[in-house]
Design an enzyme around this catalytic site. Sequence first.
Site, PDB file in Angstrom:
ATOM      1  NE  ARG A 158      -2.908   0.274   3.350  1.00  0.00           N
ATOM      2  CZ  ARG A 158      -2.313   0.525   4.520  1.00  0.00           C
ATOM      3  NH1 ARG A 158      -1.719   1.678   4.733  1.00  0.00           N
ATOM      4  NH2 ARG A 158      -2.323  -0.376   5.488  1.00  0.00           N
ATOM      5  CE1 TYR A 194     -16.966  11.525 -15.619  1.00  0.00           C
ATOM      6  CE2 TYR A 194     -16.296  11.702 -13.332  1.00  0.00           C
ATOM      7  CZ  TYR A 194     -16.728  10.939 -14.385  1.00  0.00           C
ATOM      8  OH  TYR A 194     -16.920   9.593 -14.216  1.00  0.00           O
ATOM      9  CG  ASP A 235     -10.544  16.293 -14.780  1.00  0.00           C
ATOM     10  OD1 ASP A 235      -9.856  15.752 -15.674  1.00  0.00           O
ATOM     11  OD2 ASP A 235     -11.500  15.727 -14.222  1.00  0.00           O
ATOM     12  CE  LYS A 246     -13.037   8.003 -18.184  1.00  0.00           C
ATOM     13  NZ  LYS A 246     -13.412   9.255 -17.551  1.00  0.00           N
TER      14      LYS A 246
HETATM   15  C1  LIG Z   1     -13.791   9.644 -16.239  1.00  0.00           C
HETATM   16  C2  LIG Z   1     -13.444  10.980 -15.720  1.00  0.00           C
HETATM   17  C3  LIG Z   1     -13.138  11.192 -14.367  1.00  0.00           C
HETATM   18  C4  LIG Z   1     -13.247  10.082 -13.323  1.00  0.00           C
HETATM   19  O1  LIG Z   1     -12.333   9.095 -13.536  1.00  0.00           O
HETATM   20  P1  LIG Z   1     -12.571   7.538 -13.111  1.00  0.00           P
HETATM   21  O2  LIG Z   1     -11.295   6.928 -13.549  1.00  0.00           O
HETATM   22  O3  LIG Z   1     -13.778   7.072 -13.836  1.00  0.00           O
HETATM   23  O4  LIG Z   1     -12.764   7.530 -11.627  1.00  0.00           O
HETATM   24  C5  LIG Z   1     -12.776  12.451 -13.965  1.00  0.00           C
HETATM   25  N1  LIG Z   1     -12.733  13.482 -14.845  1.00  0.00           N
HETATM   26  C6  LIG Z   1     -13.021  13.330 -16.148  1.00  0.00           C
HETATM   27  C7  LIG Z   1     -12.959  14.501 -17.060  1.00  0.00           C
HETATM   28  C8  LIG Z   1     -13.398  12.077 -16.631  1.00  0.00           C
HETATM   29  O5  LIG Z   1     -13.708  11.940 -17.927  1.00  0.00           O
END
Ligand SMILES: *Cc1c(COP(=O)(O)O)cnc(C)c1O
Length: 385
Positions: free
Chosen positions: A46, A98, A170, A195
């Site tokens: 961890r 998001y 983000d 992503k």
């Molecule tokens: C998918 C996404 C998230 C969250 O990410 P996870 O890996 O699904 O927890 C945060 N911000 C954006 C812009 C996203 O597309």
Amino acid sequence: MKFGTKAVHAGQVPDPATGALMMPIYQNATFAQSRPGAVQDYSYGRVGNPTRAALESNLAALENARHAIAFASGVAAADAILRRLQPGDRVLASMDLYGGNRRLLKTMHEPVGIQVEFVDMTDLPTVDRALAQSVTMIWIETPTNPLLRVLDIEALSSLARACSTMVVVDSTFATPFLQRPLDLGADLVLHSTTKYLGGHSDVIGGVVSTDRDDWAEHLRYQITCTGAVPGPMDCFLLLRGIKTLHLRMRQHCAGAWRIACWLQGHPSVSAVYYPGLPENRDHDTATRQMRDYGGMLAFEVADISALDFNLRLLRFAESLGGVESLISHPATMSHASLPGSERAILGITDGLLRLSVGVEDVEDLIEDLARLLAPLGATAGSRPA
Ligand SMILES: *Cc1c(COP(=O)(O)O)cnc(C)c1O
């Protein structure tokens, strides 16, 4: 080192014991210690793991950051940032956040005393006015989901800096290949590595990158306390995916551009949202801030009820950023939890569709889209001038 070279090599050298070229998957919960009180790199999974360390060092290099901390998911990374706030602290967040981050702010952090205010971050005078009362953190996302608004990171960061407010970006939709928010004045950059960074729709992950030693230390301490660590196999998959990030992004961008142009000429499509189009309202900001315009786009038709989503290639699904193209309906999927009135303010209509353009041959994707839109043929000519 240039970006593509870093994507392939940063953080990774052949294993000194075996010469293994690929970073091994250190599938270990614990590491043998030489004696009581020994100080060594790894003790318990961890707290630290070599495959994770390689991933973090690769991600830091891509972002031009001193530090990167990998998390089990994008929202775990976002939560770790927000947990450092104190009751009474104020967060200014972009209106079209998001959905998962919005839910995190509203249902996990607002109830314990964090004040959250959503503002239109494309409107700099409004942001400046909102900053007049003390704000701890500005939270932005660019390009935004699903309308691909592009926020001016440099301008927002300089407004924030003047008020000693920190800036979190983000940058999931852009990836470090297309934009580097730290170089533009942001304090922290967040990605859902699920992503484009992973790129193959086979792993969930997140990362926070920063030049700030205090934040890096805090986030590392926090992940040790709360345990939202990515597993070694997931770290390996991400390292493997990132090796082709630059190649994939070029193809995503080229495909999205071709499809945006094609959709613009389609009689049943009333609007196309893609920052690469010269007439897009954020085209100039995007050109200044990004290397290219990304692989995401959205478009609007009068009525989706007639459409046939049983397509050859385009899969109707949540998520984005994989090698395969996905189509989604924000009003009933990513933004379903928003009240209809808020969706209307944001411009998310029932006829809006979002595309994550994969790396297939674009002619095949266009053929699929033509098939999708064919039932609207009867209303051809409905496109406003
Ligand atoms: C998918 C996404 C998230 C969250 O990410 P996870 O890996 O699904 O927890 C945060 N911000 C954006 C812009 C996203 O597309």
